[in-house]
Scaffold this active site. Structure first.
Site: not given
Ligand code: TYM
Length: 328
Positions: A111, A193, A196
C-alpha cells in the site's frame, strides 16, 4: 465458550473474495462461539476517504453482514469507532511494536509502494490497531482470508511481548483460514488477489452486482488457451480460481466439476458458473435491500456497540492498570 473476532473494512463494496474467504465462514461460527464482528472504519481511514462515501459504506457493510445470515441474537455486530477502547489499545499496541516489524508487513509495503515521502502514518500503525481489535475481546480464533495471516502473526507476537512484560493479560489468538477459498484471485489476472480496491472493475465481482454484470464479468474472465476445465493451480491459475468459486458457490467438489465439463470447453463452464454465482448472491441481495434503509439496522448497531464497549472497557482497564496508568 471460546471467542471469535473478525473485521472487515468499509472501504468499498464487498467482493466475492470477501464473501467466500471470510463472511461465509462467519455464519456457522455464531452457533458455537461468542462472536464479535466489526466494521473497521478506523482501518479504512488509513487512506483518504470521502466522508459521504465512507458513511454509506459503513451502513452497507453492516447490512451485508446481516444479509449473509448473521443473527443479532447470536453474535455482536458493531462499528469500531463507536468503541473508543480500540483506538486506546491501538496506541498501546503501537508502543509495543518495533518499527522494523511494522515495515516488514507485506500489506504495508504494497500500500505504501509508489507514495514516495507521502506514506500515511496510519498505514504503518494499521497492524497494531488490528491487534488491539482482536486482543480486547480475549479472542481465541480469528477467521480471515490468507492475506491477513501475517497481521495475525504480529498480533500473537505483540500479545506475547506484552504478557511477558506485564503479566498474563491477553489470550494469544489463533488464525482460522478456510480450507478452500482463503485466497480468491482476480478475474483479470489469476495470480493476483481479488480486491475491492482494484481499479479494474472487471477484476472483481461485487456482492451487490446484478445478474447481468456478474455474467459479463465471468464471460470476460481470464482463462487460458487449452480449453480444458481442470484444477491445476500452478499451470492453470485463472481456471483453477474459477473452479474454486464454482465449488464454493455450488457445494460441488473440484473433481465433480472437472467431470461435468469434460470435453465441453470454457463456454458452457462459464455460463453455468455465472448462474451459480448469481443464485448464491441473490438471497443476500434481497435481504440487503430490506435492511439497508431500515431503522432496525441502527438498533442492531447501537446494541452491538453497547455490548462491545462493555467487554472492551474491562480489558482496557486491566491493561492500563497493569501498565501503571489507571489510578485505582
Ligand atoms: P479486508 O477488509 O481487506 O477483508 C475482509 C476479509 O476478507 C478477506 N479477503 C479475502 N479472502 C479471500 N480471497 C480474497 N481475495 C480476499 N480479499 C479479502 C480478508 O482476508 C479478510 O478476512 N485488516 C483486515 C480487517 C481487520 C481485521 C481486524 C480482521 C481489521 N481488524 C481484526 C480480523 C481481525 C482487512 O483489511 O480485511
Amino acid at each position: 465458550m471460546k471467542t471469535i473476532f473478525s473485521g472487515i473494512q468499509p472501504s468499498g463494496i464487498m467482493t466475492l473474495g470477501n464473501y467466500l474467504g471470510a463472511m461465509k465462514h462467519f455464519v456457522p461460527l455464531q452457533d458455537q462461539f461468542n462472536c464479535f464482528y466489526c466494521i473497521v472504519d478506523q482501518h479504512a481511514i488509513t487512506v483518504p476517504q470521502e466522508p459521504a462515501v465512507l458513511r454509506e459504506n459503513i451502513r452497507r457493510l453492516a447490512a451485508l453482514y446481516l444479509s449473509v445470515g448473521l443473527d443479532p441474537n447470536k453474535m455482536t455486530l458493531f462499528v469500531q469507532s463507536e468503541v473508543p477502547a480500540h483506538a486506546k489499545l491501538g496506541w498501546i499496541m503501537l508502543c509495543t511494536s518495533y518499527l522494523g516489524e511494522l515495515e516488514r508487513m507485506t500489506q504495508f509495503k504494497d500500500k505504501s509502494d509508489g507514495r514516495g515521502e507521502s506514506i500515511p502514518g496510519g498505514l504503518l500503525a494499521y497492524p497494531p490497531l488490528m491487534a488491539a481489535d482482536i486482543l480486547l475481546y480475549g479472542t481465541d480464533f480469528v477467521p480471515v482470508g490468507e492475506d491477513q495471516k501475517q497481521h495475525l502473526e504480529l498480533t500473537r507476537d505483540l500479545a506475547a511481548r506484552f504478557n511477558n512484560r506485564y503479566g498474563d493479560i491477553f489470550t494469544i489468538p489463533e488464525v482460522r483460514l478456510p480450507e478452500t477459498g482463503a485466497r480468491i484471485m482476480s478475474l483479470a489476472e489469476g495470480t493476483k488477489k481479488m480486491s475491492k480496491s482494484d481499479p479494474n472493475q472487471g477484476a472483481f465481482i461485487s456482492m451487490l452486482d446484478d445478474a447481468d454484470t456478474i455474467t459479463k464479468k465471468i464471460k470476460r474472465a481470464q482463462t487460458d488457451s487449452d480449453s480444458v476445465v481442470r484444477y491445476d493451480k500452478a499451470e492453470k491459475p485463472a481456471v483453477s480460481n474459477l473452479m474454486t468459486i464454482y465449488s464454493l458457490c455450488s457445494g460441488k467438489t473440484l473433481d465433480e466439476i472437472e467431470a461435468m465439463y469434460e470435453g465441453k470447453g470454457y463456454g458452457a463452464f462459464k455460463t453455468e458458473l455465472a448462474e451459480v454465482v448469481v443464485e448464491t448472491l441473490r438471497p443476500i441481495q434481497e435481504r440487503f435491500e430490506q435492511l439497508f434503509h431500515s431503522s432496525e439496522l441502527d438498533d442492531i448497531l447501537t446494541a452491538g456497540a453497547e455490548k462491545a464497549n462493555k467487554v472492551a472497557n474491562e480489558m482496557l482497564y486491566k491493561v492500563e492498570k497493569a501498565m501503571g496508568m489507571a489510578r485505582i
